[in-house]
Design an enzyme around this catalytic site. Structure first.
Site, PDB file in Angstrom:
ATOM      1  N   LYS A  51       1.272  -1.248  -0.344  1.00  0.00           N
ATOM      2  CA  LYS A  51       0.025   0.001  -0.303  1.00  0.00           C
ATOM      3  C   LYS A  51       0.602   1.323  -0.243  1.00  0.00           C
ATOM      4  CE  LYS A  51      -0.347   1.628   3.517  1.00  0.00           C
ATOM      5  NZ  LYS A  51      -1.417   1.441   4.505  1.00  0.00           N
ATOM      6  N   HIS A 435      13.268  25.411  11.717  1.00  0.00           N
ATOM      7  CA  HIS A 435      12.726  26.058  11.662  1.00  0.00           C
ATOM      8  C   HIS A 435      13.478  25.928   9.658  1.00  0.00           C
ATOM      9  CE1 HIS A 435      11.034  29.910   9.309  1.00  0.00           C
ATOM     10  NE2 HIS A 435      11.659  30.818   9.462  1.00  0.00           N
TER      11      HIS A 435
HETATM   12  P1  NDP Z   1     -12.438   0.582   9.386  1.00  0.00           P
HETATM   13  O1  NDP Z   1     -13.585   0.390  10.134  1.00  0.00           O
HETATM   14  O2  NDP Z   1     -11.497   2.173   9.075  1.00  0.00           O
HETATM   15  O3  NDP Z   1     -13.459   0.962   8.420  1.00  0.00           O
HETATM   16  C1  NDP Z   1     -14.871   0.665   7.921  1.00  0.00           C
HETATM   17  C2  NDP Z   1     -14.939   1.260   6.623  1.00  0.00           C
HETATM   18  O4  NDP Z   1     -16.125   0.790   6.437  1.00  0.00           O
HETATM   19  C3  NDP Z   1     -16.326   2.728   7.548  1.00  0.00           C
HETATM   20  O5  NDP Z   1     -15.654   3.838   6.941  1.00  0.00           O
HETATM   21  C4  NDP Z   1     -17.368   1.723   8.041  1.00  0.00           C
HETATM   22  O6  NDP Z   1     -18.241   2.910   8.024  1.00  0.00           O
HETATM   23  C5  NDP Z   1     -17.870   1.556   6.261  1.00  0.00           C
HETATM   24  N1  NDP Z   1     -18.477   0.182   6.861  1.00  0.00           N
HETATM   25  C6  NDP Z   1     -18.546  -0.743   7.193  1.00  0.00           C
HETATM   26  N2  NDP Z   1     -19.527  -1.688   7.953  1.00  0.00           N
HETATM   27  C7  NDP Z   1     -20.656  -0.554   6.623  1.00  0.00           C
HETATM   28  C8  NDP Z   1     -21.615  -0.983   6.491  1.00  0.00           C
HETATM   29  N3  NDP Z   1     -22.795  -2.242   6.337  1.00  0.00           N
HETATM   30  N4  NDP Z   1     -22.141  -0.486   4.824  1.00  0.00           N
HETATM   31  C9  NDP Z   1     -21.279   0.620   4.413  1.00  0.00           C
HETATM   32  N5  NDP Z   1     -19.919   1.119   5.323  1.00  0.00           N
HETATM   33  C10 NDP Z   1     -19.619   0.044   6.016  1.00  0.00           C
HETATM   34  O7  NDP Z   1     -12.003  -0.445   8.146  1.00  0.00           O
HETATM   35  P2  NDP Z   1     -10.982  -0.854   7.365  1.00  0.00           P
HETATM   36  O8  NDP Z   1     -10.794  -2.127   6.458  1.00  0.00           O
HETATM   37  O9  NDP Z   1     -10.777   0.832   6.427  1.00  0.00           O
HETATM   38  O10 NDP Z   1      -9.467  -1.119   8.141  1.00  0.00           O
HETATM   39  C11 NDP Z   1      -9.486  -1.859   9.164  1.00  0.00           C
HETATM   40  C12 NDP Z   1      -8.275  -1.692  10.375  1.00  0.00           C
HETATM   41  O11 NDP Z   1      -7.059  -2.177   9.562  1.00  0.00           O
HETATM   42  C13 NDP Z   1      -8.363  -0.365  10.707  1.00  0.00           C
HETATM   43  O12 NDP Z   1      -9.225   0.238  11.447  1.00  0.00           O
HETATM   44  C14 NDP Z   1      -6.934  -0.389  11.177  1.00  0.00           C
HETATM   45  O13 NDP Z   1      -6.949  -0.290  12.773  1.00  0.00           O
HETATM   46  C15 NDP Z   1      -6.238  -0.951  10.065  1.00  0.00           C
HETATM   47  N6  NDP Z   1      -5.278  -0.224   8.739  1.00  0.00           N
HETATM   48  C16 NDP Z   1      -4.319   0.535   9.275  1.00  0.00           C
HETATM   49  C17 NDP Z   1      -3.612   1.735   8.961  1.00  0.00           C
HETATM   50  C18 NDP Z   1      -2.363   2.242   8.472  1.00  0.00           C
HETATM   51  O14 NDP Z   1      -2.282   2.167   9.127  1.00  0.00           O
HETATM   52  N7  NDP Z   1      -2.385   3.247   7.512  1.00  0.00           N
HETATM   53  C19 NDP Z   1      -4.095   0.687   6.953  1.00  0.00           C
HETATM   54  C20 NDP Z   1      -5.770   0.068   6.817  1.00  0.00           C
HETATM   55  C21 NDP Z   1      -5.822  -0.340   7.973  1.00  0.00           C
HETATM   56  P3  NDP Z   1     -18.869   3.390   9.288  1.00  0.00           P
HETATM   57  O15 NDP Z   1     -17.121   4.246  10.092  1.00  0.00           O
HETATM   58  O16 NDP Z   1     -19.839   4.491   9.565  1.00  0.00           O
HETATM   59  O17 NDP Z   1     -19.284   2.593  10.498  1.00  0.00           O
END
Ligand code: NDP
Length: 459
Positions: A51, A435
């Site tokens: 990524k 700076h």
């Molecule tokens: P996240 O929990 O961050 O995001 C999930 C997304 O899916 C949210 O926007 C959520 O919406 C949406 N969602 C979930 N269920 C539904 C639904 N039924 N309908 C519509 N939208 C939905 O998970 P990710 O998979 O993006 O990442 C998983 C984890 O991996 C992260 O939490 C993080 O801990 C880790 N990660 C870390 C990274 C980094 O350090 N840079 C990079 C990638 C992953 P809503 O918010 O409204 O629930």
């Protein structure tokens, strides 16, 4: 003769499992690790590493264009997806190989096989019965699709890394870490991107000001934001994908990515046979020592769904190995974990959001927004920096630091040390800035922007 084949058996060769196994072996334990898919797990193979390489790639296009304002005569004639994929895959293979070598070097027995429980001390490892005194479950997680008609037409995060070409138009569903990072990569490499999410702003759980600034930056890059909607169906029409939305609008694309969360990998592990309990989401439940409902079985990393970050997983795996075999009982803290979202510009944060801090007591907010020097010249839109400190009014301790802006992840690592040590606003103030940098703003925020949490505290 030893009662068990191994002192420790680790199921899962990702960040958590490899660190735990390696350190335990270093303490003299007889250790085995089983991995069914790829050494290094999600982070190395289909997560952080590939990524970040692709985020770097996406940024170069804009940087090359920006160079013109600094006098460079550069023509960006296009992007070679295959070349990027080859470079990325070579680096992933190199790192994955290092993981395997680290284990071998530490004297760990590796199994390229799936391990499942037969009973609480016995595993089936690729058809072989293996016993262990202690077992660590570190099987990670798996991306989820939404349960909507046509979901099988959509891709998940793993698929980005095997795509043969950049989709001309992409729809990214969700607005968490993965969604925002993937949207950034796709857009930066030239795809037309729709980001579709059910909340008014992306990145739930992040500071509200950061969320607002993120939406502004993504939109300024040309991404089409679709807030407050959920997809209801995906259909294939004339070789393209059509996504219906809950607001009755439709969007067409060549690829649809579900970035809607991940599920812990516990299905089919035989946890029942061992008596290991899971919660309703399928995550293994553990106590503060990472012990499951069976005292000699532990679980670490994404499979417990606590703080799903690689450095957290390795810290916990290391602490567990020290505790069990190193005569050094200790815990890794889940507090004040710095984290970054590699959008462009990136977001980085450590500690409490304004909202969470204000629930505890009155806080002073120091915030600034500015155009970084590079972009006063480049004139590129959507690159304004946001920096913010959340300070406890009573103790003057800095409870949270938040930044959206170039190099924020690099900057926040050091701020994380200060906050973990309990630094006060005065400690920040007496630190001399470097700076000219953006980072120096964190030590020159003299004027309070507002206070928060005062009303709640009075109630
Ligand atoms: P996240 O929990 O961050 O995001 C999930 C997304 O899916 C949210 O926007 C959520 O919406 C949406 N969602 C979930 N269920 C539904 C639904 N039924 N309908 C519509 N939208 C939905 O998970 P990710 O998979 O993006 O990442 C998983 C984890 O991996 C992260 O939490 C993080 O801990 C880790 N990660 C870390 C990274 C980094 O350090 N840079 C990079 C990638 C992953 P809503 O918010 O409204 O629930």
């Amino acid at each position: 003769m030893a009662a068990y084949d191994f002192d420790l058996f680790v199921i899962g060769g990702g960040s958590a499992g490899v660190r735990c196994g390696r350190i335990a072996a270093g303490h003299g334990a007889r250790v085995a690790v089983a991995e069914q898919r790829f050494w290094g797990g999600t982070c190395v193979n289909v997560g952080c590493v590939p990524k970040k390489i692709m985020v770097n790639a996406a940024e170069y296009g804009a940087w090359a264009q920006d160079a013109a304002a600094f006098g460079w005569d550069i023509t960006v004639a296009g992007h070679d997806w295959g070349k990027l994929a080859a470079a990325r895959d070579a680096e992933v293979a190199r790192l994955s190989g290092i993981y395997g070598k680290l284990l071998a070097g530490a004297g760990v027995t590796s199994f390229d096989a799936r391990a499942t429980f037969i009973d609480a001390h016995t595993l089936d490892v690729g058809g072989q019965r293996v016993t262990a005194e202690r077992i660590v479950i570190a099987t990670g997680g798996t991306p989820l699709r939404l349960d909507i008609p046509g979901a099988e037409l959509g891709l998940v995060s793993d698929d980005l890394f095997t795509l043969k070409a950049l989709p001309r138009r992409s729809i990214v569903i969700g607005a968490g870490y993965i969604a925002v990072e993937f949207a950034t990569i796709l857009q930066g490499l030239g795809s037309e991107v729709d980001l579709m999410y059910r909340a008014p702003l992306p990145l739930r759980g992040f500071d509200e000001d950061v969320r607002g600034a993120a939406a502004e930056a993504l939109a300024a890059q040309g991404m089409r934001l679709n807030p407050d909607v959920a997809p209801t169906r995906i259909a294939e029409v004339d070789g393209h994908l059509m996504v219906s939305m809950s607001n009755n609008f439709m969007r067409e694309a060549d690829a649809v990515f579900f970035c809607t969360g991940r599920a812990p990998n516990t299905a089919g592990l035989g946890l029942d046979a061992a008596g290991v309990a899971t919660n309703e989401a399928g995550a293994v439940t553990v106590d503060d020592e990472h012990r499951t409902s069976v005292p000699h079985i532990y679980a670490i990393g994404d499979v417990i769904d606590r703080v799903n970050l690689t450095p957290m997983a390795t810290a916990v795996g290391h602490a567990l190995a020290d505790t069990l075999f190193g005569n050094n009982p200790r815990r890794a803290s889940y507090e004040n974990v710095p984290t970054a979202v590699f959008m462009s510009p990136p977001i980085a944060t450590v500690g409490l959001t304004e909202t969470d801090a204000a629930r505890i007591g009155p806080v002073d907010i120091y915030a600034t927004r500015f155009t970084p020097m590079r972009h006063t010249i480049s004139k590129r839109e959507g690159r304004r920096t946001l920096m913010k400190l959340v300070v406890c009014q009573r103790t003057q301790k800095v409870l949270g630091a938040h930044m959206l802006g170039e190099d924020s992840a690099e900057i926040m690592q050091g701020i994380g040390i200060a906050i973990a040590m309990g630094a006060t606003k005065q400690d920040f103030d007496r630190t001399i800035g470097i700076h000219p940098t953006a980072a120096e703003e964190f030590v020159t925020l003299r004027t309070r922007t507002r206070e928060a949490g005062v009303v709640q505290a009075a109630q």
